[in-house]
Design a protein around this motif. Structure first.
Motif, short mmCIF file in Angstrom:
data_model
loop_
_atom_site.label_atom_id
_atom_site.label_comp_id
_atom_site.label_asym_id
_atom_site.label_seq_id
_atom_site.Cartn_x
_atom_site.Cartn_y
_atom_site.Cartn_z
N ALA A 18 48.29 74.57 -13.07
CA ALA A 18 48.23 73.22 -13.63
C ALA A 18 48.54 72.17 -12.58
CB ALA A 18 49.22 73.10 -14.80
N ILE A 19 49.56 72.42 -11.75
CA ILE A 19 49.93 71.48 -10.70
C ILE A 19 48.82 71.36 -9.67
CG2 ILE A 19 51.52 71.07 -8.77
CD1 ILE A 19 53.69 72.39 -10.49
N ALA A 20 48.27 72.53 -9.27
CA ALA A 20 47.23 72.54 -8.25
C ALA A 20 45.97 71.83 -8.73
CB ALA A 20 46.90 73.97 -7.86
N ILE A 21 45.60 72.06 -9.99
CA ILE A 21 44.39 71.43 -10.51
C ILE A 21 44.59 69.94 -10.66
CG2 ILE A 21 42.89 71.26 -12.53
CD1 ILE A 21 42.37 73.62 -10.69
N ALA A 22 45.78 69.52 -11.08
CA ALA A 22 46.06 68.10 -11.20
C ALA A 22 45.90 67.41 -9.85
CB ALA A 22 47.46 67.88 -11.75
N ALA A 23 46.28 68.11 -8.80
CA ALA A 23 46.21 67.54 -7.47
C ALA A 23 44.79 67.34 -6.98
CB ALA A 23 46.97 68.43 -6.48
N THR A 32 41.05 64.42 -9.02
CA THR A 32 40.38 63.23 -8.55
C THR A 32 39.23 63.56 -7.62
OG1 THR A 32 42.44 61.98 -8.69
CG2 THR A 32 40.68 61.04 -7.32
N GLN A 33 39.48 64.50 -6.72
CA GLN A 33 38.44 64.90 -5.77
C GLN A 33 37.26 65.54 -6.47
OE1 GLN A 33 39.80 67.39 -2.60
NE2 GLN A 33 37.77 67.61 -1.70
N SER A 34 37.55 66.46 -7.43
CA SER A 34 36.45 67.15 -8.10
C SER A 34 35.64 66.22 -8.98
CB SER A 34 37.01 68.32 -8.95
OG SER A 34 37.79 67.84 -10.00
N ALA A 39 39.75 75.42 -15.69
CA ALA A 39 40.80 74.53 -15.20
C ALA A 39 40.26 73.48 -14.24
CB ALA A 39 41.90 75.35 -14.52
N LEU A 40 39.11 73.73 -13.65
CA LEU A 40 38.52 72.77 -12.72
C LEU A 40 38.13 71.46 -13.39
CD1 LEU A 40 36.23 75.05 -10.52
CD2 LEU A 40 38.34 73.92 -9.84
N LYS A 41 37.94 71.49 -14.69
CA LYS A 41 37.57 70.26 -15.40
C LYS A 41 38.73 69.27 -15.43
CE LYS A 41 34.38 72.90 -18.27
NZ LYS A 41 34.11 73.43 -19.64
N GLY A 42 39.95 69.78 -15.24
CA GLY A 42 41.10 68.92 -15.07
C GLY A 42 41.66 68.29 -16.33
N THR A 43 41.10 68.59 -17.51
CA THR A 43 41.63 68.04 -18.76
C THR A 43 42.72 68.95 -19.30
OG1 THR A 43 40.06 69.23 -20.16
CG2 THR A 43 39.34 67.11 -19.26
N SER A 44 43.56 68.41 -20.14
CA SER A 44 44.63 69.23 -20.72
C SER A 44 44.05 70.36 -21.55
CB SER A 44 45.56 68.36 -21.58
OG SER A 44 44.84 67.73 -22.63
N LEU A 54 42.92 76.17 -22.06
CA LEU A 54 42.00 77.28 -22.25
C LEU A 54 42.16 78.31 -21.14
CD1 LEU A 54 38.35 77.04 -23.46
CD2 LEU A 54 38.91 78.51 -21.53
N ALA A 55 42.31 77.83 -19.90
CA ALA A 55 42.52 78.75 -18.77
C ALA A 55 43.82 79.53 -18.93
CB ALA A 55 42.52 77.97 -17.46
N GLU A 56 44.85 78.84 -19.39
CA GLU A 56 46.14 79.50 -19.62
C GLU A 56 46.02 80.58 -20.68
OE1 GLU A 56 48.62 76.26 -20.72
OE2 GLU A 56 48.93 75.56 -18.67
N ARG A 57 45.34 80.25 -21.77
CA ARG A 57 45.17 81.22 -22.86
C ARG A 57 44.45 82.47 -22.37
NH1 ARG A 57 42.78 77.65 -27.94
NH2 ARG A 57 44.74 76.71 -28.63
N SER A 58 43.40 82.26 -21.60
CA SER A 58 42.60 83.40 -21.16
C SER A 58 43.42 84.35 -20.30
CB SER A 58 41.36 82.92 -20.39
OG SER A 58 41.71 82.37 -19.12
#
Length: 358
Positions: free
Chosen positions: A24-29, A32-34, A257-262, A267-271
């Motif tokens: 979550a932290i890494a994706i949040a970072a 913006t770039q993605s 998780a690349l979509k960056g939305t909560s 969904l990534a966490e659940r999987s």
């Protein structure tokens, strides 16, 4: 056969919890770039990362380097009897390799966002090819049918031609399970290997279900009821000495998780939890009970890897390695398709090869 006690099912393991927080932290970072570089369905052209498992045979190439789906020869040809036609490259005393399962076993690959087909790039075909350079050359007989659940595998008769793998035998009027068991029984002395990959279609909707835990806890007993008698019948048909290898799947949903939305990160966490705490332990127990080897392809494709290691993957920039693995080994980040690229199928074939060709 119980997977976890009720209390454990409600608890995220320390290791898994740490991984999810880090993702979550890494994706949040990098959100913006993605967001300025492209969406999560764009082609991820990976740059060199020093990891030989990343990308296709030519490092730095995008997904378009994967061959388009073709019905290439695999050493067998369709027929109503389920008996393969011998290829010129196969010796008269070679053993048979019987593949059972779903689209992963059939070698499915997309050719675009809404199209695709089974190919000889699949792991079963690659494994059969690899075997020819070993002391145990194998002739593939692939009964797999794209789209089947464990229930369909044992109850649905026949498989549409387009859902069969290249060169697969036809088994109209019989279930995949019945056709495979009949072949294994009649060719008992010549069976060299059996692989089974099933269950993904049983549980895939649990990731997006309102209650993923309730969904998976309902799906696992069904998978067990279908797989238990199938594995018992396979073991009876081939005897105790023939290797049976059972597989699970990459956790492609990490790519969401690349979509960056909560919602996408959830969904990534659940999987990750569904694979680590439910599906894979259940499959491991089932295969072990019948003297089969279970290969955790979720782990082999890096789902539980170190998220502090980052990899440059265009158009997303620097992203955690477990997610980069999904983008480079499967079509999920490009097309939203759960199936492996050729290099992803190669990794699966290599994993089996390490167990079978010692």
């Amino acid at each position: 056969m119980r997977i976890r006690n009720h209390r454990h099912r409600r608890r995220i393991s320390v290791v898994t919890g740490a991984l999810l927080v880090a993702i979550a932290i890494a994706i949040a970072a990098c959100t913006t770039q993605s967001s300025t570089s492209g969406s999560a369905t764009s082609s991820p052209a990976e740059s060199s990362s020093g990891d030989s498992s990343q990308g296709d045979s030519s490092q730095g190439n995008s997904a378009s380097t994967d061959p388009a789906p073709t019905a290439a020869s695999s050493g067998t040809s369709p027929g109503t009897s389920g008996t393969p036609t011998r290829s010129a490259t196969v010796g008269p005393d070679d053993k048979y390799y019987v593949s059972i399962g779903d689209s992963y076993a059939a070698g499915y690959q997309p050719s675009g966002p809404d199209d695709g087909g089974t190919t000889s790039n699949g792991f079963a075909y690659q494994l059969a090819t690899r075997s020819r350079s070993t002391s145990t050359p194998l002739q593939l007989v692939n009964f797999a049918c794209s789209g089947v659940t464990s229930t369909a595998l044992v109850t649905t008769k026949g498989c549409e031609a387009g859902a069969l793998g290249p060169g697969a035998p036809s088994y109209a009027g019989r279930t995949q399970a019945a056709a495979a068991i009949e072949f294994l029984s009649t060719q008992r002395s010549r069976i060299g290997l059996v692989t089974v990959v099933i269950g993904g279609n049983d549980v895939k909707d649990c990731v997006t279900a309102a209650s993923p835990q309730k969904c998976i806890e309902g799906a696992i007993p069904v998978l067990r009821r279908n797989l238990e008698p199938l594995l018992a019948a396979i073991r009876t048909a081939v005897g105790s000495a023939v290797p049976i290898v059972g597989l699970t799947y990459p956790d492609v949903f990490l790519g969401d998780a690349l979509k960056g939305t909560s919602a996408s990160i959830t969904l990534a966490e659940r999987s990750l939890l569904l694979f680590k705490d439910y599906l894979n332990p259940a499959l491991n127990l089932l295969y072990a009970a019948h003297g089969a080897t279970f290969l955790d392809i979720t782990a082999a494709t890096g789902a539980y890897g170190d998220v502090t290691q980052r990899v440059e993957v265009a158009p997303y920039g620097s992203i955690p390695r477990p997610i980069a693995q999904i983008c480079t080994l499967t079509f999920y980040c490009q097309y939203g398709d759960i199936h492996p690229r050729t290099v992803g199928y190669q990794l699966i074939a290599e994993s089996i090869s390490h167990v079978v060709f010692k």
